[in-house]
Design a protein around this motif. Sequence first.
Motif, PDB file in Angstrom:
ATOM      1  N   CYS A  85       0.994  -1.219   0.022  1.00  0.00           N
ATOM      2  CA  CYS A  85       0.011   0.083  -0.054  1.00  0.00           C
ATOM      3  C   CYS A  85       0.855   1.044  -0.056  1.00  0.00           C
ATOM      4  O   CYS A  85       1.709   1.262   0.882  1.00  0.00           O
ATOM      5  CB  CYS A  85      -0.792  -0.221   1.217  1.00  0.00           C
ATOM      6  SG  CYS A  85      -1.740   1.312   1.410  1.00  0.00           S
ATOM      7  N   PRO A  86       0.740   2.086  -0.987  1.00  0.00           N
ATOM      8  CA  PRO A  86       1.517   3.256  -1.079  1.00  0.00           C
ATOM      9  C   PRO A  86       1.171   4.342   0.078  1.00  0.00           C
ATOM     10  O   PRO A  86       1.989   5.029   0.417  1.00  0.00           O
ATOM     11  CB  PRO A  86       1.026   4.131  -2.536  1.00  0.00           C
ATOM     12  CG  PRO A  86       0.671   2.909  -3.214  1.00  0.00           C
ATOM     13  CD  PRO A  86       0.115   1.786  -2.146  1.00  0.00           C
ATOM     14  N   ASN A 113      -3.629   1.184   8.146  1.00  0.00           N
ATOM     15  CA  ASN A 113      -3.057   1.278   6.963  1.00  0.00           C
ATOM     16  C   ASN A 113      -1.605   1.900   7.195  1.00  0.00           C
ATOM     17  O   ASN A 113      -1.026   2.908   6.490  1.00  0.00           O
ATOM     18  CB  ASN A 113      -3.717   2.390   5.840  1.00  0.00           C
ATOM     19  CG  ASN A 113      -5.112   1.788   5.481  1.00  0.00           C
ATOM     20  OD1 ASN A 113      -5.704   1.005   6.397  1.00  0.00           O
ATOM     21  ND2 ASN A 113      -5.654   2.024   4.327  1.00  0.00           N
ATOM     22  N   CYS A 174      -4.716   8.339  -0.229  1.00  0.00           N
ATOM     23  CA  CYS A 174      -4.725   7.151  -0.902  1.00  0.00           C
ATOM     24  C   CYS A 174      -4.812   7.552  -2.583  1.00  0.00           C
ATOM     25  O   CYS A 174      -5.921   8.258  -2.629  1.00  0.00           O
ATOM     26  CB  CYS A 174      -5.750   6.398  -0.442  1.00  0.00           C
ATOM     27  SG  CYS A 174      -6.452   4.931  -1.737  1.00  0.00           S
ATOM     28  N   TYR A 175      -3.988   7.161  -3.393  1.00  0.00           N
ATOM     29  CA  TYR A 175      -4.048   7.569  -4.619  1.00  0.00           C
ATOM     30  C   TYR A 175      -5.268   7.248  -5.230  1.00  0.00           C
ATOM     31  O   TYR A 175      -5.990   7.788  -6.203  1.00  0.00           O
ATOM     32  CB  TYR A 175      -2.808   7.216  -5.303  1.00  0.00           C
ATOM     33  CG  TYR A 175      -3.019   5.909  -6.011  1.00  0.00           C
ATOM     34  CD1 TYR A 175      -2.323   4.769  -5.140  1.00  0.00           C
ATOM     35  CD2 TYR A 175      -3.185   5.289  -7.138  1.00  0.00           C
ATOM     36  CE1 TYR A 175      -2.405   3.304  -5.296  1.00  0.00           C
ATOM     37  CE2 TYR A 175      -3.379   3.961  -7.594  1.00  0.00           C
ATOM     38  CZ  TYR A 175      -3.083   2.882  -6.646  1.00  0.00           C
ATOM     39  OH  TYR A 175      -2.894   1.893  -7.015  1.00  0.00           O
ATOM     40  N   CYS A 262      -7.359  -0.287  -7.676  1.00  0.00           N
ATOM     41  CA  CYS A 262      -6.122  -0.156  -6.509  1.00  0.00           C
ATOM     42  C   CYS A 262      -5.111  -1.540  -7.241  1.00  0.00           C
ATOM     43  O   CYS A 262      -5.380  -2.674  -6.959  1.00  0.00           O
ATOM     44  CB  CYS A 262      -6.424  -0.630  -5.147  1.00  0.00           C
ATOM     45  SG  CYS A 262      -4.844  -0.908  -4.200  1.00  0.00           S
TER      46      CYS A 262
HETATM   47  S1  SF4 Z   1      -6.759   1.331  -2.078  1.00  0.00           S
HETATM   48 FE1  SF4 Z   1      -5.688   3.062  -1.051  1.00  0.00          FE
HETATM   49  S2  SF4 Z   1      -5.258   2.537   1.002  1.00  0.00           S
HETATM   50 FE2  SF4 Z   1      -6.107   0.765  -0.016  1.00  0.00          FE
HETATM   51  S3  SF4 Z   1      -4.572  -0.565  -0.340  1.00  0.00           S
HETATM   52 FE3  SF4 Z   1      -4.892   0.562  -2.274  1.00  0.00          FE
HETATM   53  S4  SF4 Z   1      -3.585   2.511  -2.061  1.00  0.00           S
HETATM   54 FE4  SF4 Z   1      -3.656   1.491  -0.059  1.00  0.00          FE
END
Ligand code: SF4
Length: 305
Positions: A85-86, A113, A174-175, A262
């Motif tokens: 997860c970025p 997160n 969160c992108y 995602c």
């Molecule tokens: S949706 Fe956003 S917060 Fe959730 S895993 Fe993907 S990048 Fe991370």
Amino acid sequence: MKQLQEEILKLKEKENAILLVHNYQRPEVQEVADYLGDSLALCRKAQSETDADIIVFCGVDFMVESAAILSPDKMVLIPDPSSRCPMAAQCPKNTVIEAKRKHPGVPVVLYVNTLAEAKAEADVMCTSSNADTIVRRLGTDKVVFGPDWNLGWHVARQVDSGLELIPIPEHGYCYVHKMFDPTTLHSLKTKYPNAELVVHPECDPEVQKIADHVGSTQQMLEWSKKTSSDVIIVGTEIGLVERMRREIPGKTFIPALNDAICHNMKKITLEKIRDVLVKKNYVCMVPDEIAERARSGIKKMVQLS
Ligand code: SF4
């Protein structure tokens, strides 16, 4: 696809394994889940699942770490270790240590997160479904909060006024949820005048303000089942829309954005689940000292929520 799914079901039984699957996973992966849910629900499942020897976690790095922290006696496997997860990466442990130095005595609340090393430095964790409850129950007028700025905005809106929220990092995001914009949503609302809009609290404030409901993926699902509207515009990752369509067939679900994907979550495939169950090559390991400290923040969250 069916053949692979059957292979996985047989392997799970042979290995006494369970599959915990996040709502943003591919539909074919969701179909083989023993448990499908959001971060909090999966955390609870990892903690309460006493019979299984192996947990295969279909999610991103911080979720898998949480399962390993909560189930130290089980082997926790991740089908693709590059599924990261970025947003979690935006809040390394030094950011938390620095915030504690600058704001001594102020409780640090971290969204789940985050990576284990950051969790180990925090006082308590929260998820998007319980963040406001956790902050309220701390009974303080100031908290250090991270890494998602938009979730922090949502919490401050829910909790009584006067709460000071110190964000770490300054603008974590969160992108995927950043992609939603109010203009597109207004157009969709015009196109579907009877539709209601439900969004995730990782969306920008301007998006949250025009929504009929804001909640975690689990809360979005429950709300969609109960609302009288038959047409619902959904502002979160596309995986949840697929689950809603499958589980609530009488209603129409319109993705607020078809590109809200995602890519980290989608790295996990049926082939990779099968392979990890056979080879057991990607075991999540969290050092004991970090796991112990991170566990106390997660347990505190479960108690407070
Ligand atoms: S949706 Fe956003 S917060 Fe959730 S895993 Fe993907 S990048 Fe991370």
